[in-house]
Design a protein around this motif. Structure first.
Motif, PDB file in Angstrom:
ATOM      1  N   ILE A 403      31.637 -60.449  32.637  1.00  0.00           N
ATOM      2  CA  ILE A 403      31.064 -61.386  33.611  1.00  0.00           C
ATOM      3  C   ILE A 403      29.655 -61.816  33.204  1.00  0.00           C
ATOM      4  CG2 ILE A 403      30.339 -61.655  36.018  1.00  0.00           C
ATOM      5  CD1 ILE A 403      32.677 -59.822  36.798  1.00  0.00           C
ATOM      6  N   PRO A 404      28.709 -60.879  32.996  1.00  0.00           N
ATOM      7  CA  PRO A 404      27.381 -61.337  32.568  1.00  0.00           C
ATOM      8  C   PRO A 404      27.390 -61.997  31.196  1.00  0.00           C
ATOM      9  CG  PRO A 404      27.516 -58.937  32.459  1.00  0.00           C
ATOM     10  CD  PRO A 404      28.733 -59.418  33.193  1.00  0.00           C
ATOM     11  N   TYR A 405      28.338 -61.602  30.339  1.00  0.00           N
ATOM     12  CA  TYR A 405      28.352 -62.220  29.015  1.00  0.00           C
ATOM     13  C   TYR A 405      28.622 -63.711  29.109  1.00  0.00           C
ATOM     14  CZ  TYR A 405      29.515 -63.365  24.221  1.00  0.00           C
ATOM     15  OH  TYR A 405      29.537 -63.955  22.994  1.00  0.00           O
ATOM     16  N   CYS A 406      29.611 -64.113  29.898  1.00  0.00           N
ATOM     17  CA  CYS A 406      29.910 -65.546  29.991  1.00  0.00           C
ATOM     18  C   CYS A 406      28.789 -66.292  30.709  1.00  0.00           C
ATOM     19  CB  CYS A 406      31.255 -65.778  30.672  1.00  0.00           C
ATOM     20  SG  CYS A 406      31.305 -65.421  32.434  1.00  0.00           S
ATOM     21  N   ILE A 407      28.179 -65.654  31.726  1.00  0.00           N
ATOM     22  CA  ILE A 407      27.132 -66.335  32.498  1.00  0.00           C
ATOM     23  C   ILE A 407      25.886 -66.555  31.653  1.00  0.00           C
ATOM     24  CG2 ILE A 407      25.601 -66.150  34.487  1.00  0.00           C
ATOM     25  CD1 ILE A 407      27.778 -64.581  35.922  1.00  0.00           C
ATOM     26  N   VAL A 408      25.393 -65.490  31.013  1.00  0.00           N
ATOM     27  CA  VAL A 408      24.155 -65.596  30.242  1.00  0.00           C
ATOM     28  C   VAL A 408      24.359 -66.470  29.005  1.00  0.00           C
ATOM     29  CG1 VAL A 408      22.373 -64.305  29.006  1.00  0.00           C
ATOM     30  CG2 VAL A 408      23.342 -63.371  31.101  1.00  0.00           C
ATOM     31  N   SER A 409      25.538 -66.391  28.394  1.00  0.00           N
ATOM     32  CA  SER A 409      25.776 -67.180  27.188  1.00  0.00           C
ATOM     33  C   SER A 409      25.698 -68.672  27.475  1.00  0.00           C
ATOM     34  CB  SER A 409      27.145 -66.832  26.598  1.00  0.00           C
ATOM     35  OG  SER A 409      27.169 -65.519  26.100  1.00  0.00           O
ATOM     36  N   ILE A 410      26.399 -69.153  28.505  1.00  0.00           N
ATOM     37  CA  ILE A 410      26.374 -70.576  28.795  1.00  0.00           C
ATOM     38  C   ILE A 410      25.009 -70.995  29.342  1.00  0.00           C
ATOM     39  CG2 ILE A 410      27.411 -70.197  31.070  1.00  0.00           C
ATOM     40  CD1 ILE A 410      27.648 -73.348  28.858  1.00  0.00           C
ATOM     41  N   ALA A 411      24.357 -70.111  30.110  1.00  0.00           N
ATOM     42  CA  ALA A 411      23.028 -70.440  30.631  1.00  0.00           C
ATOM     43  C   ALA A 411      22.008 -70.542  29.500  1.00  0.00           C
ATOM     44  CB  ALA A 411      22.581 -69.384  31.642  1.00  0.00           C
ATOM     45  N   ALA A 412      22.100 -69.650  28.523  1.00  0.00           N
ATOM     46  CA  ALA A 412      21.182 -69.714  27.384  1.00  0.00           C
ATOM     47  C   ALA A 412      21.434 -70.973  26.561  1.00  0.00           C
ATOM     48  CB  ALA A 412      21.323 -68.468  26.518  1.00  0.00           C
ATOM     49  N   ASN A 413      22.704 -71.326  26.359  1.00  0.00           N
ATOM     50  CA  ASN A 413      23.027 -72.555  25.632  1.00  0.00           C
ATOM     51  C   ASN A 413      22.465 -73.775  26.345  1.00  0.00           C
ATOM     52  OD1 ASN A 413      25.255 -72.579  23.214  1.00  0.00           O
ATOM     53  ND2 ASN A 413      25.364 -70.697  24.397  1.00  0.00           N
ATOM     54  N   GLN A 414      22.669 -73.847  27.662  1.00  0.00           N
ATOM     55  CA  GLN A 414      22.166 -74.988  28.415  1.00  0.00           C
ATOM     56  C   GLN A 414      20.645 -74.961  28.485  1.00  0.00           C
ATOM     57  OE1 GLN A 414      23.832 -77.548  29.434  1.00  0.00           O
ATOM     58  NE2 GLN A 414      22.121 -78.562  30.434  1.00  0.00           N
ATOM     59  N   GLY A 415      20.056 -73.754  28.605  1.00  0.00           N
ATOM     60  CA  GLY A 415      18.601 -73.641  28.622  1.00  0.00           C
ATOM     61  C   GLY A 415      17.979 -74.094  27.318  1.00  0.00           C
TER      62      GLY A 415
END
Length: 488
Positions: A403-415
């Motif tokens: 769960i945190p892996y998918c959230i942080v990964s896409i958030a970091a990409n968008q960030g």
């Protein structure tokens, strides 16, 4: 005009950082029709097919080591170079290929990279020696390293013309990376078992051709660029800076990995000298490969890189450490361990579209904070494996970790995408991938120290506080980070 974040909708104020890599609308050549929303899906699918090749080839090769040993009569220390060569080239070349995408055209570079992969893999199936296999792996890494930064650079043009948010295409690209790493061992095991190690190369031929054809036909043309003499192009490309950057990363990563026994300190010294020379060069070069002054002023982008590197340190401690724990302490076979690790990747892939929608609705910073907080909780829950490593317990805990892996990964990409200048999208994406490699390498160093005496549940109890501490650092970095809006 500043782009407003929010839900997707008609009109000019559409969601996300929707610009192309040049900061101008309509990056296609004159007369190129706008690929409306219906064509965006196939375009992004072609980009994803290219980006999946790097993680796919980095993971599926692991199941072929025994086959390489038998075929070429090698020891285990020598055969691991088939992995190390790909790893080093990928880490060093991602930012370089990103800069080339920004300067020479993302679409042009993507297709060139796929052509290199196709030719290399077609020839590698006939490699008569292990040395040539490793050379082929280097060229594969070079070709596949073009895909991710080029894809991110093209997202701006695609989403601007289709007037949609950039979060979903970036989420699809992230899903491709995650899925490639997850299915690699399974696909590799089937190919090696049925056809032998040459199949690991040949499978890239149809995939590379399909990705190149899709991008060629479905994405807008690169913006026209000024024709310059070859000498001017070479000077403006900052070849010395690229060479010093590559030398710095290769020396540092080789030292950390211990790939050359007895040369660790020499490699570390080489990395420091290269780093100093690289900094001196870039601060004085009129057209630097990496604008250190600009990067130093872009605090949001630096924080994204730092958070993503630390986050991957947590993730790969689990991804690399748990298989050792399960095999040595749990007595599980490699096949069973592979099945137990699948929930981690499966939840990551399934959850990414939901995380992308959450970014559109609540903003990237809120999603980043939620993901980082859930990372702290998931890392803490992994302590339960000191009490039991039953299959059901392992599967549930790994699913929660996804769960945190998918959230942080896409958030970091968008960030990263929101914080970088539009004209630097490619190199910014490449550095983000290098941050991932740095986190992974740090994790292998931690695992080597903690599991040195043996991969036991007691030693796993030492690993968990390290992971929780890194997760807290990720949360702290996310808390002080503020996204920077792109200009349209």
């Amino acid at each position: 005009m500043r782009v407003r974040r929010g839900r997707c909708g008609p009109g000019p104020a559409y969601a996300g950082a929707i610009v192309n890599t040049t900061g101008r609308r309509g990056s296609g050549s004159p007369g190129t029709s706008s690929p409306g929303p219906r064509r965006l899906g196939p375009s992004v699918a072609a980009l994803c097919l290219g980006t999946v090749l790097n993680p796919l080839n980095s993971s599926m090769i692991a199941v072929a080591l025994v086959d390489f040993q038998r075929h070429f009569a090698l020891d285990i220390a020598t055969v691991t170079w088939v992995i190390t060569s790909f790893y080093l080239c990928s880490a060093a070349m991602q930012p370089v290929m990103g800069r080339f995408a920004d300067r020479f055209g993302a679409k042009r570079l993507f297709i060139t990279g796929m052509a290199l992969v196709v030719v290399t893999c077609a020839l590698a199936t006939f490699a008569p020696s292990f040395a040539l296999v490793c050379v082929a792996r280097v060229f594969m890494a070079l070709g596949t390293a073009t895909a991710y930064p080029s894809a991110v650079a093209m997202v701006g043009a695609l989403t601007a013309r289709a007037q949609v948010s950039s979060t979903r295409p970036l989420g699809m690209i992230q899903m491709a990376n995650t899925a490639g790493a997850a299915v690699g061992p399974v696909l590799g095991g089937v190919l090696v078992g049925v056809f032998g190690w040459p199949a690991l190369f040949f499978v890239n031929v149809p995939l590379g051709l399909a990705a190149a054809a899709g991008v060629l036909w479905l994405t807008p043309a690169d913006p026209p660029r000024e024709r310059k003499p070859l000498r001017t192009i070479v000077i403006e490309s900052d070849v010395p800076g690229i060479v010093l950057f590559t030398a710095m990363l290769v020396c540092a990563l080789t030292a950390v990995l211990g790939a050359i026994p007895g040369a660790t300190w020499w490699l570390a010294a080489g990395a420091l000298v290269s780093m100093a020379a690289f900094g001196w060069r870039e601060l004085r070069c009129p057209t630097p490969f990496l604008d250190l002054r600009m990067l130093g002023r872009n605090r949001p982008l630096i924080l994204v890189y730092a958070a993503f590197a630390v986050f991957n340190g947590v993730y790969y401690c689990a991804f690399y450490g748990l298989p050792e724990l399960l095999q040595q302490s749990g007595g599980y076979s490699p096949a069973v361990v592979g099945l137990l690790m699948l929930p981690l990747a499966a939840v990551s892939v399934v959850g990414t579209p939901f995380a992308a929608r959450a970014i559109d609705r609540w903003g990237v910073r809120t999603v980043m904070l939620v993901g980082s907080a859930s990372l702290v909780a998931a890392a803490g829950l992994l302590w339960l494996l000191t009490l039991s490593i039953a299959g059901a317990v392992v599967a549930v805990l790994l699913a929660l970790t996804g769960i945190p892996y998918c959230i942080v990964s896409i958030a970091a990409n968008q960030g990263m995408y929101a914080s970088a200048r539009p004209e630097d999208s490619g190199v910014a994406a490449g550095i983000l991938q290098t941050s991932r490699y740095l986190g992974a390498i740090s994790a292998t160093a931690v695992i080597g120290v903690v599991f040195g005496p043996g991969a036991t549940q007691e030693h796993w109890g030492v690993m968990v506080p390290v992971m929780v501490g890194l997760a807290v650092v990720t949360l702290a970095l996310a808390a002080v980070w503020r996204p920077r809006e792109r200009q349209a």
